[in-house]
Design an enzyme around this catalytic site. Sequence first.
Site, PDB file in Angstrom:
ATOM      1  N   TRP A 358       0.998  -1.150   0.134  1.00 42.56           N
ATOM      2  CA  TRP A 358       0.156   0.231  -0.117  1.00 42.56           C
ATOM      3  C   TRP A 358       1.098   1.107  -0.110  1.00 42.56           C
ATOM      4  CZ3 TRP A 358      -2.099   2.288   4.978  1.00 42.56           C
ATOM      5  CH2 TRP A 358      -1.434   2.363   5.525  1.00 42.56           C
ATOM      6  N   ASP A 359       1.813   1.063   0.024  1.00 40.86           N
ATOM      7  CA  ASP A 359       3.065   2.195   0.200  1.00 40.86           C
ATOM      8  C   ASP A 359       2.723   3.315  -0.723  1.00 40.86           C
ATOM      9  OD1 ASP A 359       5.279   1.010   2.027  1.00 40.86           O
ATOM     10  OD2 ASP A 359       4.305  -0.367   1.253  1.00 40.86           O
ATOM     11  N   GLU A 497      -1.305  -3.787  12.076  1.00 42.66           N
ATOM     12  CA  GLU A 497      -0.129  -5.115  11.331  1.00 42.66           C
ATOM     13  C   GLU A 497       0.064  -6.119  13.038  1.00 42.66           C
ATOM     14  OE1 GLU A 497       3.201  -4.114   9.368  1.00 42.66           O
ATOM     15  OE2 GLU A 497       1.979  -4.838   7.100  1.00 42.66           O
ATOM     16  N   LYS A 617       2.300  -1.324  16.039  1.00 45.39           N
ATOM     17  CA  LYS A 617       3.263  -0.920  15.769  1.00 45.39           C
ATOM     18  C   LYS A 617       3.069   0.062  15.135  1.00 45.39           C
ATOM     19  CE  LYS A 617       5.664  -3.471  11.110  1.00 45.39           C
ATOM     20  NZ  LYS A 617       5.622  -4.076  10.417  1.00 45.39           N
ATOM     21  N   GLN A 618       2.510   0.574  14.468  1.00 44.26           N
ATOM     22  CA  GLN A 618       2.572   1.990  13.833  1.00 44.26           C
ATOM     23  C   GLN A 618       1.107   2.110  13.812  1.00 44.26           C
ATOM     24  OE1 GLN A 618       3.288   1.504   9.021  1.00 44.26           O
ATOM     25  NE2 GLN A 618       2.360  -1.184   9.964  1.00 44.26           N
TER      26      GLN A 618
END
Length: 802
Positions: A358-359, A497, A617-618
């Site tokens: 998805w970057d 994630e 995580k983010q």
Amino acid sequence: MRAETGGRIEDWTWRYEGYDRTEERLRESLCTLGNGYFATRGAAPECPADDVHYPGTYAAGCYNRLTSLVGGRQVENEDMVNLPDWLPLRYRLTDRTGTGEWLTPDSVRLVTLRQTLDLQSGVLERNLRYAVGDGRVLSVRQLRIVHMADPHIAVLRTEFGVEGPPADLEVEAALDGTVTNSGVPRYRQLDSDHLTHVHTGAGAPGIVWLRCRTTTSDIRVALAARTTASSAEAAPLREAGRAVQRLRLALVAGDTATVDKTVALHTSRDPAISDPLRAAVERVARAPGFDELLDTHLTAWEQLWRRAELDVPGEAGRILRLHHFHVLQALSPHTADLDVGVPARGLHGEAYRGHVFWDELFVLPYLNLHFPEVSRALLTYRHRRLEQACAAAHDAGRAGAMYPWQSGSDGREETQQLHLNPRSGRWLPDHSRLQHHVGSAVAYNVWQYCQASGDAEFLHTKGAEMLLQIARFWADSATYDEGLGRHRIRGVVGPDEYHDAYPGAPEPGLDDNVYTNVTAAWVLARALDVLRALPEPRRRELVERIGLDGGETEAWEDVSRTLHVPFHSGVISQFEGYGELAELDWDGYRARYGDIRRLDRILEAEGDTVNRYQASKQADVLMLGYLFSPAELHRLFRRLGYPLDADTWQRTVDHYLRRTSHGSTLSGLVHGWVLARVRRAGAWKFVQEALEGDIADLQGGTTGEGIHLGAMAGTLDLVQRGLTGLETRGDALCLDPVPLPELSEYGFALRYRGHWGIRLRMRPGTLHISVPTSDRSPIDIELPGRTVSVEPGESCELFLME
């Protein structure tokens, strides 16, 4: 701000002094040269691949599939292929018997080494000095380019000099087809031999060639090399899997002996190609000399920098130039001619196997305003794989298009079935394929591109097809809950994630991930907008083509207003049930482990699971503040029937800030952006982390496996859109700048709807805009509470209200 590496960044150069084996992989990634078609890591030409050096070369979109036996299971993986190595060039002083020690940076004879990457010119320079005995010092200067004007050409110039008595020098240049994909230690238990049928030969004097093909994708690859020296002719040699040339040079103090190695690379994926070998041999034979190649290369880079102008003072600006350089190398105007996506780690290494995630969500918003033709090509990559996405949805029992979390050559799901936890040594099931929110990223990028470029033709054709099929998938994925009176999307994984299941649950997946639900609602609303705005003949054609009926669009309207958003303790929940998870002893884990960015690996190695804790995580919920302005996010929640005032959002930001380990380079970027937009202290800390993510290798050795392209492009966009509040909405450039004291003055140029080189410069309290002369219409600039129109050829100074 200081990078914890051996590199030193100056205005337009990235420089290393000395040689450090432990830093070599990082140095290779950060000194990669590329042109959008292919890239080569900044490895030492004297050294083959080993535990220190890894000279990888990668062509965009060149993948191959292999099956490995892992834990008693057959596991299939598709990888971006490490192509034959064109770099090898080694040298030695020879004695009367014609032998001597091949010299490398690992040799004890190395005295000094300096490596300089010139970002303005795209030239990598290496300077080495060796004490070779008998009072002699051998000096070596190398200049390397991967040509930005001719995407199939690379050149290595090596200049030799000697201090002291005369010496005989032997030089060996080669094309090496014995390479494998072995750049990521975690993957070394997997099969890695992607090349087969390696053949070599010699052509015209000074030219050798190598051809091969990939084992399953059957891509033919060919390289041809022309090696020349002023005082000697290169003699070809035969070796298994390698095309080798040798030269003997006489060195005299005060004179320089120069060896030029010019290489051409072609594959059967190239447009207008018949035989890659013939194309490579003919191209290298026609190629001009080094000086002329360098001149055209410099011109191409000068043009790129003009189109991508960004002026940020201080060390932040210098790091941004490095990020800018790598983005332009991975996704250049040459990319517009290719069928490729956005590889998460660029063309710089083998991490993530070169896959497309998805970057692009962090990359295309930048490209839209500088290289819209590249954005269109990257979105066309997604459209070409729309049929595969629809097939994946059908196989899952859904309507519409289900794009894969990891994509490669043909658009099937490439996410690995197992992943290795290097801390525990265990192979674990990988459920990240449940990140169906990647479809919303594709839709978001379609909309953003069309808003920035005004490309109605794309929106009405390929763009509309993707938007409608993604909307269809979300509507069909939503189930109505009578008790809640709302629609729910179950069994997914969000951007965080870490969380891929409920504690103790027999099946993976979470219910009502808020990022997934809110972006799904946004997609449904935009799809309806596009459908209504289509010209009637095109709307009828599209509806007939995909079999869309009125009942479906009514359902889209309903679902877009009734998707469930859970809350707990006055904050937005990451997913249903998140507030019931245990709290983690953050201070205790930091005290025991220090770096806990990969908290998931730590807990799994302890026999625990991060699924039990409120730990991310983010950014997950906070990603909504990255994609949408505060006003648009408020409208989205209001459409869904939920109030979202500033206090609720502030509490939500605080809640997740305290519970995020930042195990991704994207995390600092998103948190810095979100905090800056809500004018919060602490934003600069996260901006710094985003800037230093790769140069300081903050994720613990991962940058040596490839740079993080999304984070690098995102830092550019942070200046371009994050701090300025720039939105391309309707027919206007909308701006709502926020102050960031540490970055109070900056400027950039952009391209918007046919206007080239629009310049914006931000200073405390003022915004200067200039529009170059053209035959285009005036540009409307919207600021909070006012709109101004700027004619082509005019400039204006706007005073900003705090």
